[in-house]
Scaffold this motif. Structure first.
Motif, PDB file in Angstrom:
ATOM      1  N   ARG A   9       0.831  -1.204   0.000  1.00 30.75           N
ATOM      2  CA  ARG A   9       0.000   0.000   0.000  1.00 30.75           C
ATOM      3  C   ARG A   9       0.862   1.249   0.000  1.00 30.75           C
ATOM      4  N   ARG A  10       1.940   1.234   0.775  1.00 34.27           N
ATOM      5  CA  ARG A  10       2.841   2.379   0.819  1.00 34.27           C
ATOM      6  C   ARG A  10       3.491   2.611  -0.540  1.00 34.27           C
ATOM      7  N   LYS A  11       3.876   1.533  -1.201  1.00 33.79           N
ATOM      8  CA  LYS A  11       4.487   1.658  -2.522  1.00 33.79           C
ATOM      9  C   LYS A  11       3.516   2.301  -3.507  1.00 33.79           C
ATOM     10  N   ARG A  12       2.278   1.832  -3.502  1.00 38.20           N
ATOM     11  CA  ARG A  12       1.301   2.379  -4.424  1.00 38.20           C
ATOM     12  C   ARG A  12       1.032   3.849  -4.146  1.00 38.20           C
ATOM     13  N   ARG A  13       1.010   4.205  -2.910  1.00 34.99           N
ATOM     14  CA  ARG A  13       0.678   5.573  -2.546  1.00 34.99           C
ATOM     15  C   ARG A  13       1.752   6.550  -3.011  1.00 34.99           C
ATOM     16  N   PHE A  14       3.013   6.162  -2.913  1.00 33.74           N
ATOM     17  CA  PHE A  14       4.098   7.097  -3.207  1.00 33.74           C
ATOM     18  C   PHE A  14       4.715   6.905  -4.588  1.00 33.74           C
ATOM     19  N   ALA A  15       4.316   5.865  -5.289  1.00 34.81           N
ATOM     20  CA  ALA A  15       4.848   5.657  -6.635  1.00 34.81           C
ATOM     21  C   ALA A  15       4.152   6.612  -7.599  1.00 34.81           C
ATOM     22  N   PHE A  16       4.848   7.024  -8.618  1.00 30.73           N
ATOM     23  CA  PHE A  16       4.217   7.856  -9.631  1.00 30.73           C
ATOM     24  C   PHE A  16       4.446   7.242 -10.994  1.00 30.73           C
ATOM     25  N   ASN A  17       3.594   7.591 -11.898  1.00 29.88           N
ATOM     26  CA  ASN A  17       3.625   7.074 -13.247  1.00 29.88           C
ATOM     27  C   ASN A  17       4.240   8.141 -14.145  1.00 29.88           C
ATOM     28  N   VAL A  18       5.296   7.784 -14.856  1.00 26.79           N
ATOM     29  CA  VAL A  18       5.982   8.750 -15.713  1.00 26.79           C
ATOM     30  C   VAL A  18       5.036   9.272 -16.798  1.00 26.79           C
ATOM     31  N   ASP A  19       4.188   8.396 -17.337  1.00 24.67           N
ATOM     32  CA  ASP A  19       3.236   8.837 -18.358  1.00 24.67           C
ATOM     33  C   ASP A  19       2.287   9.905 -17.806  1.00 24.67           C
ATOM     34  N   GLY A  20       1.837   9.714 -16.568  1.00 25.70           N
ATOM     35  CA  GLY A  20       0.943  10.693 -15.957  1.00 25.70           C
ATOM     36  C   GLY A  20       1.620  12.030 -15.766  1.00 25.70           C
ATOM     37  N   VAL A  21       2.866  12.008 -15.316  1.00 24.61           N
ATOM     38  CA  VAL A  21       3.618  13.254 -15.114  1.00 24.61           C
ATOM     39  C   VAL A  21       3.855  13.943 -16.457  1.00 24.61           C
ATOM     40  N   MET A  22       4.186  13.168 -17.483  1.00 20.07           N
ATOM     41  CA  MET A  22       4.426  13.765 -18.797  1.00 20.07           C
ATOM     42  C   MET A  22       3.142  14.353 -19.376  1.00 20.07           C
ATOM     43  N   CYS A  23       1.997  13.728 -19.099  1.00 21.12           N
ATOM     44  CA  CYS A  23       0.720  14.301 -19.543  1.00 21.12           C
ATOM     45  C   CYS A  23       0.481  15.656 -18.876  1.00 21.12           C
ATOM     46  N   LEU A  24       0.794  15.764 -17.595  1.00 23.26           N
ATOM     47  CA  LEU A  24       0.613  17.047 -16.907  1.00 23.26           C
ATOM     48  C   LEU A  24       1.587  18.101 -17.427  1.00 23.26           C
ATOM     49  N   VAL A  25       2.811  17.676 -17.740  1.00 18.50           N
ATOM     50  CA  VAL A  25       3.778  18.611 -18.327  1.00 18.50           C
ATOM     51  C   VAL A  25       3.276  19.088 -19.698  1.00 18.50           C
ATOM     52  N   ALA A  26       2.753  18.157 -20.488  1.00 20.84           N
ATOM     53  CA  ALA A  26       2.205  18.533 -21.796  1.00 20.84           C
ATOM     54  C   ALA A  26       1.036  19.495 -21.634  1.00 20.84           C
ATOM     55  N   ALA A  27       0.213  19.285 -20.606  1.00 24.98           N
ATOM     56  CA  ALA A  27      -0.908  20.197 -20.353  1.00 24.98           C
ATOM     57  C   ALA A  27      -0.403  21.595 -20.034  1.00 24.98           C
ATOM     58  N   LEU A  28       0.670  21.694 -19.260  1.00 23.99           N
ATOM     59  CA  LEU A  28       1.250  23.007 -18.953  1.00 23.99           C
ATOM     60  C   LEU A  28       1.784  23.686 -20.215  1.00 23.99           C
ATOM     61  N   VAL A  29       2.448  22.919 -21.064  1.00 23.41           N
ATOM     62  CA  VAL A  29       2.988  23.483 -22.308  1.00 23.41           C
ATOM     63  C   VAL A  29       1.853  23.982 -23.197  1.00 23.41           C
ATOM     64  N   LEU A  30       0.811  23.161 -23.360  1.00 18.12           N
ATOM     65  CA  LEU A  30      -0.318  23.570 -24.199  1.00 18.12           C
ATOM     66  C   LEU A  30      -1.032  24.787 -23.621  1.00 18.12           C
ATOM     67  N   THR A  31      -1.138  24.850 -22.304  1.00 20.15           N
ATOM     68  CA  THR A  31      -1.746  26.024 -21.669  1.00 20.15           C
ATOM     69  C   THR A  31      -0.917  27.273 -21.960  1.00 20.15           C
ATOM     70  N   GLY A  32       0.394  27.156 -21.869  1.00 20.78           N
ATOM     71  CA  GLY A  32       1.273  28.285 -22.181  1.00 20.78           C
ATOM     72  C   GLY A  32       1.131  28.731 -23.623  1.00 20.78           C
ATOM     73  N   LEU A  33       1.036  27.781 -24.548  1.00 28.05           N
ATOM     74  CA  LEU A  33       0.844  28.123 -25.955  1.00 28.05           C
ATOM     75  C   LEU A  33      -0.497  28.812 -26.176  1.00 28.05           C
ATOM     76  N   GLY A  34      -1.526  28.334 -25.500  1.00 29.98           N
ATOM     77  CA  GLY A  34      -2.844  28.958 -25.625  1.00 29.98           C
ATOM     78  C   GLY A  34      -2.861  30.377 -25.086  1.00 29.98           C
ATOM     79  N   VAL A  35      -2.210  30.576 -23.947  1.00 27.06           N
ATOM     80  CA  VAL A  35      -2.138  31.918 -23.367  1.00 27.06           C
ATOM     81  C   VAL A  35      -1.370  32.854 -24.298  1.00 27.06           C
ATOM     82  N   ALA A  36      -0.233  32.396 -24.824  1.00 24.38           N
ATOM     83  CA  ALA A  36       0.563  33.233 -25.724  1.00 24.38           C
ATOM     84  C   ALA A  36      -0.217  33.583 -26.983  1.00 24.38           C
TER      85      ALA A  36
END
Length: 140
Positions: A9-36
């Motif tokens: 349970r501890r492992k699951r709670r603190f583990a992260f998925n690289v794909d999920g993090v990259m999706c959030l990074v992509a969302a930030l990039v797209l948001t920046g492009l939209g704002v610009a």
């Protein structure tokens, strides 16, 4: 047995998925492009001036760009390129709208000053946020 379940349970709670993090990074990039994109459109809409420009070159593959030369109302000669145009031919004149405070911020006047393109970046960002959260959400 209980020790192993707690560790899992501890492992699951603190583990992260690289794909999920990259999706959030992509969302930030797209948001920046939209704002610009929307800021450029906003400033062209608020204080843009229309002048005649000469199309110098047309190049590109999937996305065609045009190089143009225009003289601002302050007398400054600018050479710039844009993908925001509808109809242009090399050697012909077209109308461009530019920002007097930043004369390199410009686009063809026939493109229009709508916010839909920036909105598309935001729609893409929403999808990436959704997929990122789904990937990062702890599973039982």
């Amino acid at each position: 047995m209980k020790q192993t379940n707690r560790a899992n349970r501890r492992k699951r709670r603190f583990a992260f998925n690289v794909d999920g993090v990259m999706c959030l990074v992509a969302a930030l990039v797209l948001t920046g492009l939209g704002v610009a994109e929307n800021l450029d459109t906003y400033w062209l809409d608020q204080r843009g001036e229309v002048v005649t420009a000469t199309v110098l070159d047309e190049h590109g593959g999937k996305t065609t760009r045009i190089d143009v030369r225009y003289v601002t109302k302050a007398g400054q000669t600018i050479e710039n390129d844009t993908v925001n145009y509808l109809d242009a031919e090399v050697g012909k004149e077209i109308q461009v709208v530019y920002d007097p405070e930043n004369p390199y911020r410009m686009q063809a006047a026939d493109w229009g000053l709508d916010y839909w393109l920036g909105g598309l970046w935001f729609v893409g960002a929403v999808f990436f946020v959704y997929f990122g959260v789904v990937q990062l959400w702890p599973r039982t």
